[in-house]
Design a protein around this motif. Sequence first.
Motif, PDB file in Angstrom:
ATOM      1  N   TRP A  28       0.824  -1.200   0.000  1.00 19.04           N
ATOM      2  CA  TRP A  28       0.000   0.000   0.000  1.00 19.04           C
ATOM      3  C   TRP A  28       0.862   1.255   0.000  1.00 19.04           C
ATOM      4  CZ3 TRP A  28      -1.170   3.881   3.671  1.00 19.04           C
ATOM      5  CH2 TRP A  28      -2.269   4.651   3.344  1.00 19.04           C
ATOM      6  N   LEU A  29       1.949   1.251   0.773  1.00 15.49           N
ATOM      7  CA  LEU A  29       2.840   2.412   0.811  1.00 15.49           C
ATOM      8  C   LEU A  29       3.553   2.620  -0.520  1.00 15.49           C
ATOM      9  CD1 LEU A  29       4.376   2.220   4.384  1.00 15.49           C
ATOM     10  CD2 LEU A  29       2.882   3.988   3.453  1.00 15.49           C
ATOM     11  N   LEU A  32       0.978   4.268  -2.594  1.00 14.65           N
ATOM     12  CA  LEU A  32       0.764   5.618  -2.078  1.00 14.65           C
ATOM     13  C   LEU A  32       1.874   6.551  -2.533  1.00 14.65           C
ATOM     14  CD1 LEU A  32      -0.959   7.393  -0.023  1.00 14.65           C
ATOM     15  CD2 LEU A  32       0.888   6.885   1.565  1.00 14.65           C
ATOM     16  N   ILE A  67       3.171  13.910   0.324  1.00 13.83           N
ATOM     17  CA  ILE A  67       2.917  12.548   0.805  1.00 13.83           C
ATOM     18  C   ILE A  67       1.687  12.544   1.707  1.00 13.83           C
ATOM     19  CG2 ILE A  67       3.821  10.644   2.182  1.00 13.83           C
ATOM     20  CD1 ILE A  67       6.631  11.633   1.383  1.00 13.83           C
ATOM     21  N   PHE A  68       1.634  13.483   2.642  1.00 12.58           N
ATOM     22  CA  PHE A  68       0.510  13.535   3.581  1.00 12.58           C
ATOM     23  C   PHE A  68      -0.811  13.822   2.866  1.00 12.58           C
ATOM     24  CE2 PHE A  68       3.932  14.647   6.697  1.00 12.58           C
ATOM     25  CZ  PHE A  68       3.853  13.454   7.390  1.00 12.58           C
ATOM     26  N   THR A  70      -1.740  12.964  -0.169  1.00 19.97           N
ATOM     27  CA  THR A  70      -2.235  11.738  -0.796  1.00 19.97           C
ATOM     28  C   THR A  70      -2.730  10.746   0.255  1.00 19.97           C
ATOM     29  OG1 THR A  70      -0.622  12.094  -2.547  1.00 19.97           O
ATOM     30  CG2 THR A  70      -1.669   9.938  -2.463  1.00 19.97           C
ATOM     31  N   TYR A  71      -2.049  10.677   1.401  1.00 23.42           N
ATOM     32  CA  TYR A  71      -2.502   9.814   2.499  1.00 23.42           C
ATOM     33  C   TYR A  71      -3.886  10.229   2.969  1.00 23.42           C
ATOM     34  CZ  TYR A  71      -2.729   7.730   7.128  1.00 23.42           C
ATOM     35  OH  TYR A  71      -3.138   7.047   8.238  1.00 23.42           O
ATOM     36  N   THR A  74      -6.659   9.414   0.541  1.00 21.03           N
ATOM     37  CA  THR A  74      -7.050   8.012   0.555  1.00 21.03           C
ATOM     38  C   THR A  74      -8.190   7.776   1.530  1.00 21.03           C
ATOM     39  OG1 THR A  74      -4.798   7.368   0.027  1.00 21.03           O
ATOM     40  CG2 THR A  74      -6.201   5.675   0.912  1.00 21.03           C
TER      41      THR A  74
END
Length: 145
Positions: A28-29, A32, A67-68, A70-71, A74
Amino acid sequence: YSVNRVLGPLVLAIRRMLRDIFTFMFVWLVFLMAFATALNGGNTKGECMDPEETEAIHGFCLDTWWIFRTYFQTFGEMFLDEMSDVFSLVIFMLALLVLQLVLMNTVFVAIITSTFEKVWQDSNREWQIDMYNLINEYISFTAAI
């Protein structure tokens, strides 16, 4: 298995599921990070500094915000005001489809179900082996007189 015939397989299933969870989180990462990189490439970072201030005024001014963002996307926080062009929206919809619907729901549930079924199928045989070892251990001890 030696304590309870039903509880033993559940403990073993949880232990194996934890291993599956860590494997799933790695996959998953990877997805991501791939989509976060693609979304960051489609956007240009806006003005982060207030002309009269020396500190950043928004959370998206962080170097790791891509990054955050997109997290959080999700899990449903869309940040659509940061999507400046059609490319970003297309990548975002693809990321949402793959990360949330396919990976998080379908694949994760299938992995956990498969692990539980394997453990449950082998539970009777494992219990019999444990009981055999317990009886052999009991027989091997001689009575002290």
